[in-house]
Design a protein around this motif. Structure first.
Motif, PDB file in Angstrom:
ATOM      1  N   PHE A 170       0.825  -1.219   0.000  1.00  0.00           N
ATOM      2  CA  PHE A 170       0.000   0.000   0.000  1.00  0.00           C
ATOM      3  C   PHE A 170       0.857   1.267   0.000  1.00  0.00           C
ATOM      4  CE2 PHE A 170      -2.354   3.207   2.640  1.00  0.00           C
ATOM      5  CZ  PHE A 170      -3.216   3.600   1.633  1.00  0.00           C
ATOM      6  N   PHE A 174       5.951   4.923   3.642  1.00  0.00           N
ATOM      7  CA  PHE A 174       5.617   4.912   5.060  1.00  0.00           C
ATOM      8  C   PHE A 174       6.281   3.712   5.748  1.00  0.00           C
ATOM      9  CE2 PHE A 174       2.800   4.117   8.704  1.00  0.00           C
ATOM     10  CZ  PHE A 174       2.728   5.389   9.242  1.00  0.00           C
ATOM     11  N   ARG A 221      -9.726  -9.518  -7.003  1.00  0.00           N
ATOM     12  CA  ARG A 221      -9.873  -8.106  -6.662  1.00  0.00           C
ATOM     13  C   ARG A 221     -11.297  -7.622  -6.929  1.00  0.00           C
ATOM     14  NH1 ARG A 221     -10.745  -4.372  -4.627  1.00  0.00           N
ATOM     15  NH2 ARG A 221      -9.779  -2.319  -4.492  1.00  0.00           N
ATOM     16  N   GLU A 225     -13.221  -6.034  -1.048  1.00  0.00           N
ATOM     17  CA  GLU A 225     -12.478  -4.824  -0.711  1.00  0.00           C
ATOM     18  C   GLU A 225     -11.576  -5.081   0.491  1.00  0.00           C
ATOM     19  OE1 GLU A 225     -12.474  -2.374  -2.583  1.00  0.00           O
ATOM     20  OE2 GLU A 225     -14.314  -2.529  -3.755  1.00  0.00           O
ATOM     21  N   ARG A 226     -11.359  -6.361   0.810  1.00  0.00           N
ATOM     22  CA  ARG A 226     -10.490  -6.659   1.950  1.00  0.00           C
ATOM     23  C   ARG A 226      -9.323  -7.510   1.493  1.00  0.00           C
ATOM     24  NH1 ARG A 226     -14.142  -9.558   5.602  1.00  0.00           N
ATOM     25  NH2 ARG A 226     -12.201 -10.237   6.548  1.00  0.00           N
ATOM     26  N   LEU A 227      -8.120  -7.078   1.870  1.00  0.00           N
ATOM     27  CA  LEU A 227      -6.917  -7.719   1.353  1.00  0.00           C
ATOM     28  C   LEU A 227      -6.845  -9.202   1.724  1.00  0.00           C
ATOM     29  CD1 LEU A 227      -4.246  -7.514  -0.130  1.00  0.00           C
ATOM     30  CD2 LEU A 227      -3.166  -6.931   2.023  1.00  0.00           C
TER      31      LEU A 227
ATOM     32  N   TYR B  78       4.736  10.608  10.318  1.00  0.00           N
ATOM     33  CA  TYR B  78       4.973  11.082   8.954  1.00  0.00           C
ATOM     34  C   TYR B  78       3.679  11.012   8.150  1.00  0.00           C
ATOM     35  CZ  TYR B  78       6.895  10.829   4.154  1.00  0.00           C
ATOM     36  OH  TYR B  78       7.159  11.014   2.831  1.00  0.00           O
ATOM     37  N   PRO B  80       2.786  11.359   4.367  1.00  0.00           N
ATOM     38  CA  PRO B  80       3.277  11.574   3.005  1.00  0.00           C
ATOM     39  C   PRO B  80       2.239  12.295   2.153  1.00  0.00           C
ATOM     40  CG  PRO B  80       2.754   9.247   3.364  1.00  0.00           C
ATOM     41  CD  PRO B  80       2.457   9.964   4.638  1.00  0.00           C
ATOM     42  N   VAL B  85       0.266   7.258  -2.845  1.00  0.00           N
ATOM     43  CA  VAL B  85      -0.212   5.873  -2.834  1.00  0.00           C
ATOM     44  C   VAL B  85      -1.402   5.712  -3.767  1.00  0.00           C
ATOM     45  CG1 VAL B  85       0.489   5.599  -0.423  1.00  0.00           C
ATOM     46  CG2 VAL B  85      -1.885   6.120  -0.955  1.00  0.00           C
ATOM     47  N   ASP B  86      -1.675   4.453  -4.134  1.00  0.00           N
ATOM     48  CA  ASP B  86      -2.845   4.129  -4.944  1.00  0.00           C
ATOM     49  C   ASP B  86      -4.011   3.859  -3.996  1.00  0.00           C
ATOM     50  OD1 ASP B  86      -4.749   3.237  -6.634  1.00  0.00           O
ATOM     51  OD2 ASP B  86      -3.710   1.418  -7.259  1.00  0.00           O
ATOM     52  N   TRP B  87      -5.022   4.720  -4.045  1.00  0.00           N
ATOM     53  CA  TRP B  87      -6.127   4.595  -3.080  1.00  0.00           C
ATOM     54  C   TRP B  87      -7.081   3.482  -3.454  1.00  0.00           C
ATOM     55  CZ3 TRP B  87      -6.294   6.826   1.640  1.00  0.00           C
ATOM     56  CH2 TRP B  87      -5.310   7.780   1.873  1.00  0.00           C
ATOM     57  N   ASP B  88      -6.930   2.879  -4.619  1.00  0.00           N
ATOM     58  CA  ASP B  88      -7.774   1.735  -4.966  1.00  0.00           C
ATOM     59  C   ASP B  88      -7.138   0.455  -4.442  1.00  0.00           C
ATOM     60  OD1 ASP B  88      -9.936   0.414  -5.981  1.00  0.00           O
ATOM     61  OD2 ASP B  88      -9.009   0.077  -7.942  1.00  0.00           O
ATOM     62  N   PHE B  89      -6.860   0.449  -3.157  1.00  0.00           N
ATOM     63  CA  PHE B  89      -6.245  -0.711  -2.514  1.00  0.00           C
ATOM     64  C   PHE B  89      -7.322  -1.384  -1.671  1.00  0.00           C
ATOM     65  CE2 PHE B  89      -3.648  -2.878   0.664  1.00  0.00           C
ATOM     66  CZ  PHE B  89      -2.588  -3.350  -0.093  1.00  0.00           C
ATOM     67  N   PRO B  90      -7.357  -2.726  -1.680  1.00  0.00           N
ATOM     68  CA  PRO B  90      -8.442  -3.395  -0.955  1.00  0.00           C
ATOM     69  C   PRO B  90      -8.304  -3.293   0.565  1.00  0.00           C
ATOM     70  CG  PRO B  90      -6.930  -5.015  -1.849  1.00  0.00           C
ATOM     71  CD  PRO B  90      -6.497  -3.679  -2.379  1.00  0.00           C
ATOM     72  N   THR B  91      -8.718  -2.173   1.115  1.00  0.00           N
ATOM     73  CA  THR B  91      -8.693  -2.031   2.566  1.00  0.00           C
ATOM     74  C   THR B  91      -9.637  -0.899   2.962  1.00  0.00           C
ATOM     75  OG1 THR B  91      -7.242  -1.830   4.489  1.00  0.00           O
ATOM     76  CG2 THR B  91      -6.802  -0.363   2.646  1.00  0.00           C
ATOM     77  N   VAL B  96      -6.186   1.447   7.468  1.00  0.00           N
ATOM     78  CA  VAL B  96      -5.079   2.343   7.129  1.00  0.00           C
ATOM     79  C   VAL B  96      -4.588   3.065   8.380  1.00  0.00           C
ATOM     80  CG1 VAL B  96      -4.404   4.383   5.819  1.00  0.00           C
ATOM     81  CG2 VAL B  96      -5.814   2.638   4.736  1.00  0.00           C
ATOM     82  N   MET B  99      -2.380   1.110  10.553  1.00  0.00           N
ATOM     83  CA  MET B  99      -0.997   0.975  10.067  1.00  0.00           C
ATOM     84  C   MET B  99      -0.042   1.875  10.847  1.00  0.00           C
ATOM     85  SD  MET B  99      -1.492   0.793   5.941  1.00  0.00           S
ATOM     86  CE  MET B  99      -2.428  -0.545   5.178  1.00  0.00           C
ATOM     87  N   ILE B 136     -11.329   2.667   0.992  1.00  0.00           N
ATOM     88  CA  ILE B 136     -10.620   3.938   0.903  1.00  0.00           C
ATOM     89  C   ILE B 136     -10.757   4.635  -0.454  1.00  0.00           C
ATOM     90  CG2 ILE B 136      -8.964   3.524   2.750  1.00  0.00           C
ATOM     91  CD1 ILE B 136      -6.959   2.671   0.627  1.00  0.00           C
ATOM     92  N   SER B 137     -11.054   3.881  -1.524  1.00  0.00           N
ATOM     93  CA  SER B 137     -11.195   4.544  -2.828  1.00  0.00           C
ATOM     94  C   SER B 137     -12.503   5.333  -2.883  1.00  0.00           C
ATOM     95  CB  SER B 137     -11.152   3.520  -3.958  1.00  0.00           C
ATOM     96  OG  SER B 137     -12.315   2.734  -3.937  1.00  0.00           O
ATOM     97  N   PHE B 148      -4.884   9.851   6.400  1.00  0.00           N
ATOM     98  CA  PHE B 148      -3.428   9.863   6.550  1.00  0.00           C
ATOM     99  C   PHE B 148      -3.011  10.583   7.830  1.00  0.00           C
ATOM    100  CE2 PHE B 148      -0.960   9.064   2.359  1.00  0.00           C
ATOM    101  CZ  PHE B 148      -1.260   7.724   2.484  1.00  0.00           C
TER     102      PHE B 148
END
Lengths: 311, 254
Positions: A170, A174, A221, A225-227, B78, B80, B85-91, B96, B99, B136-137, B148
């Motif tokens: 992701f 970071f 995918r 929506e969950r990894l 921090y 950023p 980042v790519d916000w089309d991430f499965p979460t 986030v 993290m 998040i997308s 963030f």
């Protein structure tokens, strides 16, 4: 007993089915991270780069040992990723072009070495030419055991380092900031990809391995929506493709197993694109249609109200 | 003598051969809200990234509370740039934010109930509680920026670096962010913010750094934010309009 049941009764076929299922499972799991890290093409490059590595391992040892192939493929894969990295860092060439150059160079070298081996008259060389497109039928019980171990290791590492792999995929900046050894984790994921490629060489071949790494992940995918769920689903799609592809190949008229596995994975992909909730085409069409009819109804009501007021 | 949150000594950073930062030295006082401004390519983001050892330095040292960053990671938060980042991430949003705790968790350990609770509290601080389960997308740019920020809060740090947190956010989010930054300051935390809108500098920051490859000025805003020094930092790119004694500034580009 009907025709297709006899297929399952054959112990040889049972092993091959099991092996291809494991292969699909593990490449689906590790492929998810490659896909999310936008390294889909990297899987392809690694698979093609594995060929000269495997050939050199065979030429040096004269035996078809999976362990030696793994070392050869890993060395060649590392050399390829290093080459790609070097070209992108030190020239104006972008990564896609660098991938294309390195991929074809390694593959060309691999084909030359493969031809050389075939002309060398080494009695042990039979079957090596199958590395291009694979031949699942040559899998023995021993090979399947090795694949089982490889799958266990791949899935075990992906489970243990799930949190680390997630953050790395992701937001690598970071991850580096909070002190993750990003370069090491990068290399680890690359290495796991190489391991999956080597595991798949015998059944699917180097040319089609990339499809097995990426297609299940892309399909998965669409559904979630969950990894965590996506990785599991990708593994399941891969396993399903391995099973179904092998099954069709063993009932059909000598159709090749590897390409069939890839075609089944593609079929799963098309089904996902069409039918997945929310992201799928059908669901988007339905959503738009319902939004449109709702808008129309509201308009009708609005007009009725206006007419009422005008009177 | 109190230890400074951040000390940079003779730092030079270059991409290829071209120096992006040249011989920068400064000491950041504790408990201040500090803006970093300068024209495009002045090295604002580079300064943060080099201090956090995300990119290599050619020379010089950076110390966080008197020690190298590698030993002080847990004191630093921090944020950023949102586009990094790519916000089309499965979460989802909560994930986030959680993290932010990964650095404290150590290897293999998964975030559990404690981390979730803390992440929820951080979401509440940025006014995003009801979006915890949202993919998040499906968040707006401003909401993503708040996520963030919440992740950085979850790091529970003493020194914060923020890279352009106000880019592409709506007025409400900008207000929410600046309120939060002031709260952090009240708690004695130090916040460094890369900023590009000169119009809000005086309102937002008590200290200001003017940067253009070299360090032009660093100090309390009223001493630093002067026509003279701004001209020096921005060169000809800056047009000043004196209106009723108040200076409104127009810059070309951000």
């Amino acid at each position: 007993m009907s025709d297709w049941m006899t297929v399952f009764a054959d112990p040889n076929v049972q092993w091959i089915l099991f092996g291809c299922m494991l292969l699909g499972l593990s490449s689906g799991v590790i492929g998810s991270f490659a896909y999310l890290r936008k390294q889909s093409l990297m899987g392809d490059a690694l698979a093609h780069a594995a060929l000269p590595g495997v050939c050199i391992a065979f030429m040096l040892s004269g035996s078809k040992s999976i362990a030696l192939f793994l070392i050869g493929a890993a060395v060649a894969g590392t050399a390829a990723t290093f080459g790609i990295g070097y070209i992108t860092r030190h020239t104006r060439i972008k990564q896609d072009a660098a991938l294309a150059i390195v991929l074809s160079t390694f593959f060309g070298l691999g084909i030359v070495l493969l031809t050389q081996i075939q002309h060398s008259g080494n009695g042990n060389q039979s079957g090596l030419d199958k590395f291009l497109f694979g031949q699942a039928a040559t899998m023995m019980q021993n090979d399947v055991w090795i694949m089982a171990i490889i799958s266990l290791v791949l899935i075990g590492i992906s489970t243990l380092l799930f949190k680390e792999f997630k953050l790395l995929s992701f937001d690598p900046g970071f991850a580096r900031g909070i002190g993750y050894p990003v370069a090491f984790l990068d290399q680890l994921i690359m290495f796991l990809l190489v391991v999956a490629v080597v595991a798949g060489i015998q059944a699917v071949g180097v040319v089609l391995m990339a499809a097995l790494l990426i297609t299940p992940a892309v399909s998965a995918r669409y559904w979630t929506e969950r990894l965590g769920f996506m990785v599991a689903l990708s593994g399941m799609f891969g396993a399903l493709s391995g099973l179904a592809g092998t099954f069709i190949s063993s009932t059909g008229n000598n159709l090749p197993t590897g390409p069939l596995i890839v075609l089944v994975a593609t079929a799963v992909f098309f089904f996902s694109v069409l039918a997945a909730p929310r992201r799928g085409i059908l669901s988007k069409l339905l959503l738009r249609a319902s939004a449109r009819s709702q808008a129309r109804q509201e308009q009708v009501i609005l007009q009725a109200v206006r007419r009422e007021q005008d009177r | 003598m109190p230890v400074h949150p951040l000390t940079i000594q003779n730092m030079t950073v270059a991409y290829e051969k071209k120096p992006v930062l040249r011989d920068i030295s400064f000491q950041v006082p504790e408990g201040k809200l500090i803006g970093i401004v300068g024209p495009n390519g002045a090295g604002k983001s580079t300064l943060i990234k080099a201090a956090l050892e995300l990119i290599p330095k050619l020379s010089g040292d950076a110390a966080i509370y008197g020690k190298p960053y590698a030993e002080q990671r847990k004191l630093v938060g921090y944020v950023p740039q949102r586009e990094s980042v790519d916000w089309d991430f499965p979460t989802n949003a909560l994930d986030v934010v959680a993290m932010g705790r990964y650095g404290h968790l150590g290897w293999f350990k998964r975030p559990g109930g404690v981390e979730k609770k803390l992440a929820m509290a951080c979401l509440a601080k940025v006014g995003m509680s009801e979006f915890a389960g949202r993919q998040i997308s499906q968040l707006s740019g401003g909401q993503q920026q708040r996520i963030f920020l919440a992740r950085a809060l979850a790091q529970d740090a003493k020194l914060y670096f923020m890279d352009e947190p106000f880019v592409g956010v709506d007025a409400a989010t900008e207000k929410a962010i600046i309120t939060l930054l002031n709260e952090l300051k009240m708690q004695g935390k130090t916040v460094l913010v890369v900023h590009h809108d000169l119009a809000t500098v005086q309102e937002y920051f008590d200290w200001l750094m003017l940067l253009n490859v070299e360090l032009i000025a660093f100090g309390p805003t009223e001493q630093t934010f002067t026509a003279d020094k701004l001209q020096q930092a921005y060169g000809g790119k800056l047009t000043m309009l004196d209106r009723d004694g108040q200076s409104a500034l127009i810059t070309s580009g951000r």
